[in-house]
Design an enzyme around this catalytic site. Structure first.
Site, mmCIF file in Angstrom:
data_model
loop_
_atom_site.group_PDB
_atom_site.id
_atom_site.type_symbol
_atom_site.label_atom_id
_atom_site.label_comp_id
_atom_site.label_asym_id
_atom_site.label_seq_id
_atom_site.Cartn_x
_atom_site.Cartn_y
_atom_site.Cartn_z
ATOM 1 N N THR A 135 104.779 49.740 85.241
ATOM 2 C CA THR A 135 103.883 50.873 84.968
ATOM 3 C C THR A 135 103.606 51.554 86.302
ATOM 4 O O THR A 135 102.981 50.958 87.189
ATOM 5 C CB THR A 135 102.551 50.399 84.353
ATOM 6 O OG1 THR A 135 102.836 49.696 83.147
ATOM 7 C CG2 THR A 135 101.651 51.584 84.035
ATOM 8 N N LYS A 160 94.278 50.072 87.964
ATOM 9 C CA LYS A 160 95.448 50.814 88.467
ATOM 10 C C LYS A 160 95.883 51.870 87.444
ATOM 11 O O LYS A 160 96.111 53.036 87.790
ATOM 12 C CB LYS A 160 96.617 49.848 88.721
ATOM 13 C CG LYS A 160 97.897 50.562 89.143
ATOM 14 C CD LYS A 160 99.131 49.669 89.071
ATOM 15 C CE LYS A 160 99.594 49.444 87.654
ATOM 16 N NZ LYS A 160 100.959 48.946 87.515
ATOM 17 N N LYS A 198 102.395 55.743 78.261
ATOM 18 C CA LYS A 198 101.797 54.436 78.548
ATOM 19 C C LYS A 198 100.375 54.614 79.109
ATOM 20 O O LYS A 198 99.450 53.897 78.730
ATOM 21 C CB LYS A 198 102.691 53.694 79.542
ATOM 22 C CG LYS A 198 102.076 52.512 80.250
ATOM 23 C CD LYS A 198 101.950 51.285 79.376
ATOM 24 C CE LYS A 198 101.270 50.151 80.137
ATOM 25 N NZ LYS A 198 100.917 49.031 79.294
ATOM 26 N N LEU A 257 108.117 45.610 88.418
ATOM 27 C CA LEU A 257 107.352 45.441 89.662
ATOM 28 C C LEU A 257 105.919 45.921 89.475
ATOM 29 O O LEU A 257 105.607 46.620 88.510
ATOM 30 C CB LEU A 257 108.048 46.229 90.785
ATOM 31 C CG LEU A 257 109.492 45.786 91.087
ATOM 32 C CD1 LEU A 257 110.106 46.689 92.154
ATOM 33 C CD2 LEU A 257 109.540 44.339 91.537
ATOM 34 N N PRO A 258 105.028 45.561 90.432
ATOM 35 C CA PRO A 258 103.606 45.886 90.227
ATOM 36 C C PRO A 258 103.284 47.379 90.162
ATOM 37 O O PRO A 258 102.586 47.809 89.253
ATOM 38 C CB PRO A 258 102.918 45.234 91.439
ATOM 39 C CG PRO A 258 103.856 44.162 91.905
ATOM 40 C CD PRO A 258 105.235 44.680 91.591
#
Ligand code: NAD
Length: 299
Positions: free
Chosen positions: A96, A246, A171, A65-66
């Site tokens: 992420t 983001k 990440k 998902l976003p």
């Protein structure tokens, strides 16, 4: 072969599902966008009517998902999946998101006796399509050993970096370095061009010198230097500026949580924010170079 529930069939999730189906898994899928579900069905998946409906017989649940709020809503919200996932199933979130959110959802899963991994990916849409993603995993080693064969159907490298949330931290570290390197590579080439240098020759020299990086060799930000890089097709495709923005915001949040200084990461976050405000949010993040003036293609 496993029965897999997969939620989130966007640029990354769609091709990941196709690779799971190709490997022979039974994959039951859901996305809020019906056309994304249709594409996954054409690739061999089974359509579910809702996220909850993907869970029928699920041995493994994967989400892509976003952002944090979507993951929180999916697992912990009203009718959240965690209250309905079959006992013994393994949960893997590949989105992420903020490390703190990954820990929160994993703790809630643990309270229900479910093992959960955070397994964000690197490799972009090309890696998702080719099944060559890198998975950066946080969680229990025993959970990772259960997940490994399935992750290897979608990727080439699987790194265990620590406990819950550690996958997200690693990440963010990678993407913060990438964001800074891309911005400074564009800056260096723009400086050379302003002095009359050929950006291709300059990039070729840098690619075999100490300034070399993925940004010089693979995703060069200057149009025309690398034929199939986003810069050479008007910065379309690739990794969106707003996704980089983001990730740098998450890195800043993670830094504040432990009092770490990330001066270059913060500077880069501001550059990508300016690029977004310039109307380039949906373009590849290498378009950040256009903030410095016109590139040869006039972008
Ligand atoms: P995307 O926006 O293309 O896809 C996300 C999908 O999730 C959409 O199809 C959306 O409809 C769906 N969705 C949202 N909420 C949902 C819900 N409650 N139930 C069902 N479906 C829902 O994003 P993407 O590019 O596939 O990226 C997914 C994640 O992977 C992000 O966290 C991103 O940062 C990360 N990532 C992306 C790339 C890349 O190159 N695109 C690379 C590495 C990591």
């Amino acid at each position: 072969m496993s029965q897999i529930a997969f939620i989130g069939l966007g640029n990354m999730g769609g091709p990941m599902v196709a690779n799971l189906a190709k490997a022979g898994h039974r994959v039951r899928v859901f996305d809020l966008v019906p056309s994304a579900v249709e594409t996954a069905v054409a690739a061999g998946a089974e359509a579910a009517r809702s996220a909850l409906d993907t869970l029928e017989g699920a041995e493994i649940v994967i989400s892509m998902l976003p952002a944090s709020r979507h993951v929180e809503g999916l697992y912990l919200g009203e009718d959240g999946l965690l209250s309905r996932i079959p006992a013994g199933a393994l949960v893997i979130d590949c989105s992420t998101i903020a490390p703190a959110m990954a820990r929160k959802v994993a703790a809630a899963a643990g309270a229900r006796g479910l093992q959960m991994l955070d397994a964000p990916v690197s490799g972009g849409t090309a890696g998702a399509l080719a099944g060559t993603l890198t998975f950066i995993v946080g969680g229990e080693p025993s959970a990772l050993e259960r997940a490994r064969p399935v992750l290897e159907n979608m990727g080439r490298n699987v790194f265990h970096v620590g406990a819950s949330g550690a996958g997200q931290v690693a990440k963010l570290c990678n993407n913060m370095a990438l964001g800074v390197i891309m911005a400074v590579t564009g800056e260096a080439i723009a400086l050379g061009v302003a002095h009359g240098l050929d950006p291709k020759v300059l990039s070729q020299m840098m690619a075999v010198s100490t300034g070399r990086s993925w940004a010089t060799e693979v995703c060069n930000p200057w149009p025309g230097v690398i034929e199939n890089a986003p810069a050479s097709r008007g910065y379309s495709g690739g990794f969106g500026n707003d996704l980089m923005l983001k990730d740098l915001g998450l890195a800043a949040e993670a830094a504040m949580g432990v009092g770490a200084a990330i001066p270059l990461g913060e500077l880069a976050r501001n550059l990508y924010a300016l690029n977004s405000r310039a109307g380039n949010g949906a373009l590849d993040f290498s378009s950040v170079v256009t903030l410095l003036g016109p590139t040869r293609s006039g972008a």
